[in-house]
Motif scaffolding. Structure first.
Motif, PDB file in Angstrom:
ATOM      1  N   UNK A 116      67.019 104.722  94.516  1.00  0.00           N
ATOM      2  CA  UNK A 116      66.145 104.820  93.337  1.00  0.00           C
ATOM      3  C   UNK A 116      66.736 104.046  92.162  1.00  0.00           C
ATOM      4  N   UNK A 117      68.047 104.112  92.010  1.00  0.00           N
ATOM      5  CA  UNK A 117      68.682 103.358  90.933  1.00  0.00           C
ATOM      6  C   UNK A 117      68.503 101.867  91.107  1.00  0.00           C
ATOM      7  N   UNK A 118      68.551 101.423  92.341  1.00  0.00           N
ATOM      8  CA  UNK A 118      68.361  99.999  92.602  1.00  0.00           C
ATOM      9  C   UNK A 118      66.918  99.573  92.325  1.00  0.00           C
ATOM     10  N   UNK A 119      65.959 100.426  92.669  1.00  0.00           N
ATOM     11  CA  UNK A 119      64.546 100.130  92.363  1.00  0.00           C
ATOM     12  C   UNK A 119      64.339 100.066  90.851  1.00  0.00           C
ATOM     13  N   UNK A 120      64.974 100.996  90.135  1.00  0.00           N
ATOM     14  CA  UNK A 120      64.856 101.000  88.674  1.00  0.00           C
ATOM     15  C   UNK A 120      65.416  99.711  88.090  1.00  0.00           C
ATOM     16  N   UNK A 121      66.559  99.260  88.623  1.00  0.00           N
ATOM     17  CA  UNK A 121      67.150  98.002  88.146  1.00  0.00           C
ATOM     18  C   UNK A 121      66.220  96.831  88.438  1.00  0.00           C
ATOM     19  N   UNK A 122      65.561  96.860  89.577  1.00  0.00           N
ATOM     20  CA  UNK A 122      64.620  95.793  89.920  1.00  0.00           C
ATOM     21  C   UNK A 122      63.469  95.761  88.907  1.00  0.00           C
ATOM     22  N   UNK A 123      62.981  96.951  88.531  1.00  0.00           N
ATOM     23  CA  UNK A 123      61.898  97.006  87.546  1.00  0.00           C
ATOM     24  C   UNK A 123      62.360  96.504  86.187  1.00  0.00           C
ATOM     25  N   UNK A 124      63.585  96.796  85.820  1.00  0.00           N
ATOM     26  CA  UNK A 124      64.118  96.287  84.557  1.00  0.00           C
ATOM     27  C   UNK A 124      64.178  94.763  84.566  1.00  0.00           C
ATOM     28  N   UNK A 125      64.489  94.214  85.711  1.00  0.00           N
ATOM     29  CA  UNK A 125      64.533  92.763  85.825  1.00  0.00           C
ATOM     30  C   UNK A 125      63.171  92.157  85.539  1.00  0.00           C
ATOM     31  N   UNK A 126      62.136  92.863  85.967  1.00  0.00           N
ATOM     32  CA  UNK A 126      60.779  92.348  85.774  1.00  0.00           C
ATOM     33  C   UNK A 126      60.329  92.410  84.326  1.00  0.00           C
ATOM     34  N   UNK A 127      60.795  93.431  83.602  1.00  0.00           N
ATOM     35  CA  UNK A 127      60.305  93.612  82.231  1.00  0.00           C
ATOM     36  C   UNK A 127      61.350  93.275  81.183  1.00  0.00           C
ATOM     37  N   UNK A 128      62.574  92.999  81.598  1.00  0.00           N
ATOM     38  CA  UNK A 128      63.666  92.848  80.640  1.00  0.00           C
ATOM     39  C   UNK A 128      63.576  91.645  79.753  1.00  0.00           C
ATOM     40  N   UNK A 129      63.142  90.522  80.287  1.00  0.00           N
ATOM     41  CA  UNK A 129      63.152  89.301  79.487  1.00  0.00           C
ATOM     42  C   UNK A 129      62.228  89.364  78.286  1.00  0.00           C
ATOM     43  N   UNK A 130      60.982  89.851  78.414  1.00  0.00           N
ATOM     44  CA  UNK A 130      60.146  89.941  77.211  1.00  0.00           C
ATOM     45  C   UNK A 130      60.712  90.891  76.162  1.00  0.00           C
ATOM     46  N   UNK A 131      61.457  91.908  76.617  1.00  0.00           N
ATOM     47  CA  UNK A 131      61.975  92.889  75.664  1.00  0.00           C
ATOM     48  C   UNK A 131      63.328  92.507  75.107  1.00  0.00           C
ATOM     49  N   UNK A 132      63.873  91.402  75.544  1.00  0.00           N
ATOM     50  CA  UNK A 132      65.242  91.054  75.168  1.00  0.00           C
ATOM     51  C   UNK A 132      65.417  90.944  73.664  1.00  0.00           C
ATOM     52  N   UNK A 133      64.421  90.370  72.968  1.00  0.00           N
ATOM     53  CA  UNK A 133      64.563  90.182  71.530  1.00  0.00           C
ATOM     54  C   UNK A 133      64.469  91.499  70.773  1.00  0.00           C
ATOM     55  N   UNK A 134      63.815  92.515  71.378  1.00  0.00           N
ATOM     56  CA  UNK A 134      63.642  93.786  70.685  1.00  0.00           C
ATOM     57  C   UNK A 134      64.760  94.774  71.002  1.00  0.00           C
ATOM     58  N   UNK A 135      65.299  94.691  72.179  1.00  0.00           N
ATOM     59  CA  UNK A 135      66.241  95.713  72.617  1.00  0.00           C
ATOM     60  C   UNK A 135      67.395  95.062  73.367  1.00  0.00           C
TER      61      UNK A 135
END
Length: 337
Positions: A116-135
């Motif tokens: 589950x932790x690995x799946x969560x990390x995969x999801x972060x990879x998908x959404x992380x770049x747009x949020x990089x400037x905010x968080x």
């Protein structure tokens, strides 16, 4: 030193916070950052345990034969301290511990894979770049997830860590094996006989070498082709309170030793190792009363005796009725003997 009632039961609040007395030596926290003086005041189980001659023979037999040592005896008799002393005398480093409950499984003791932790990390990879400037934290997590490093989600358990290859064996305590599910001792046979196991998630992985976390805090180890195989069989001590029988194939692979009954001489030596002075009448009275109760079949633990001696010896408690109440409080039976 006199007895000080820090808690009065009246709800009155002192003008200044009260400073509690130092704990008994065996209850002092063990920290790597402590100074030499502090360490000297807090003896380790390795220095305070007193081994029976028969136990010494059993330990050496287990070491020569590279077999686990199965110690059977009542709860609180110091069985788990044996591995600390072995590790200290042989220079085996810190002891790995696997405390058994009815829910314990061999798989958990070998390794855990956090899917589950690995799946969560995969999801972060998908959404992380747009949020990089905010968080910034999300950005860091996303950057880590981009690697998709399966090793971040595999952690070896105490038994798995003990089976890692190394120049010297690791010391492992498997505590209260008789509390386990009925099948666990049989499940252990193959691993204890062969000294190897496979991490299936890594055996199927595209990379042949993966670095995983171990049961030692902050330590990682490379695993090749998903296979963990020891170069030296670990030094294993299993403890049992004698509450069940084990299958013959399991017993055949162990060196077995039943701890002898505690005597006045043995207990006096243990008290002396922890508290140094045992010449006081109170200490002798408590030790003799403790042994008498053990001989009557009562179930008591050695640390109860140490606590009673620590509080009651000397003249710190002048009130005889209070001394009696505290002795009865600290030396209550533990139920089934």
């Amino acid at each position: 030193m006199n007895w000080t009632p820090y808690y009065t039961g009246t709800g009155s609040i002192p003008e200044q916070p009260q400073r509690l007395p130092p704990p008994p030596p065996w209850r002092a926290p063990t920290k790597k950052t402590r100074g030499a003086a502090d360490a000297a005041q807090s003896p380790s189980p390795a220095s305070t345990y007193r081994a029976d001659p028969g136990l010494i023979d059993a330990v050496n037999a287990a070491l020569h034969l590279r077999r686990p040592l199965l110690l059977t005896g009542p709860a609180g008799s110091g069985k788990s301290s044996v591995i600390e002393q072995i590790a200290a005398e042989l220079g085996l480093g810190s002891v790995l511990r696997w405390h058994i409950t009815s829910r314990s499984t061999l798989a958990d003791a070998l390794y855990r894979y956090d899917a589950l932790g690995r799946i969560h990390a995969y999801n972060l990879r998908a959404v992380g770049r747009p949020a990089a400037s905010r968080n910034g934290r999300v950005a860091r997590l996303a950057a880590r997830a981009t690697r998709d490093d399966i090793g971040d989600f595999v952690q070896l358990g105490p038994l798995g860590t003990a089976l890692l290859p190394g120049n010297s064996p690791r010391a492992l305590l498997i505590d209260e094996i008789d509390k386990s599910d009925l099948d666990l001792p049989s499940d252990l046979l193959d691993v204890l006989e062969r000294g190897r196991f496979e991490i299936s998630e890594l055996a199927r992985h595209s990379r042949s070498r993966v670095t995983v976390r171990t049961a030692d805090p902050g330590t990682r180890h490379d695993i090749d082709n998903g296979l963990v195989e020891c170069e030296e069989f670990p030094v294993i001590v299993l403890t049992s309170n004698g509450e069940r029988d084990f299958p013959a194939p399991f017993l055949r692979r162990c060196v077995r030793f039943d701890t002898p009954a505690l005597t006045v001489s043995t207990l006096t030596s243990i008290v002396e190792a922890h508290l140094e002075r045992v010449e006081e009448d109170t200490t002798h009275t408590l030790v003799n009363a403790f042994v008498d109760r053990l001989n009557r079949g009562e179930n008591l633990a050695v640390d109860q005796l140490l606590s009673a001696v620590h509080l009651l010896r000397g003249n710190r408690i002048q009130d005889d009725q209070q001394r009696t109440r505290l002795q009865e409080l600290l030396l209550q039976g533990l139920g089934r003997g």
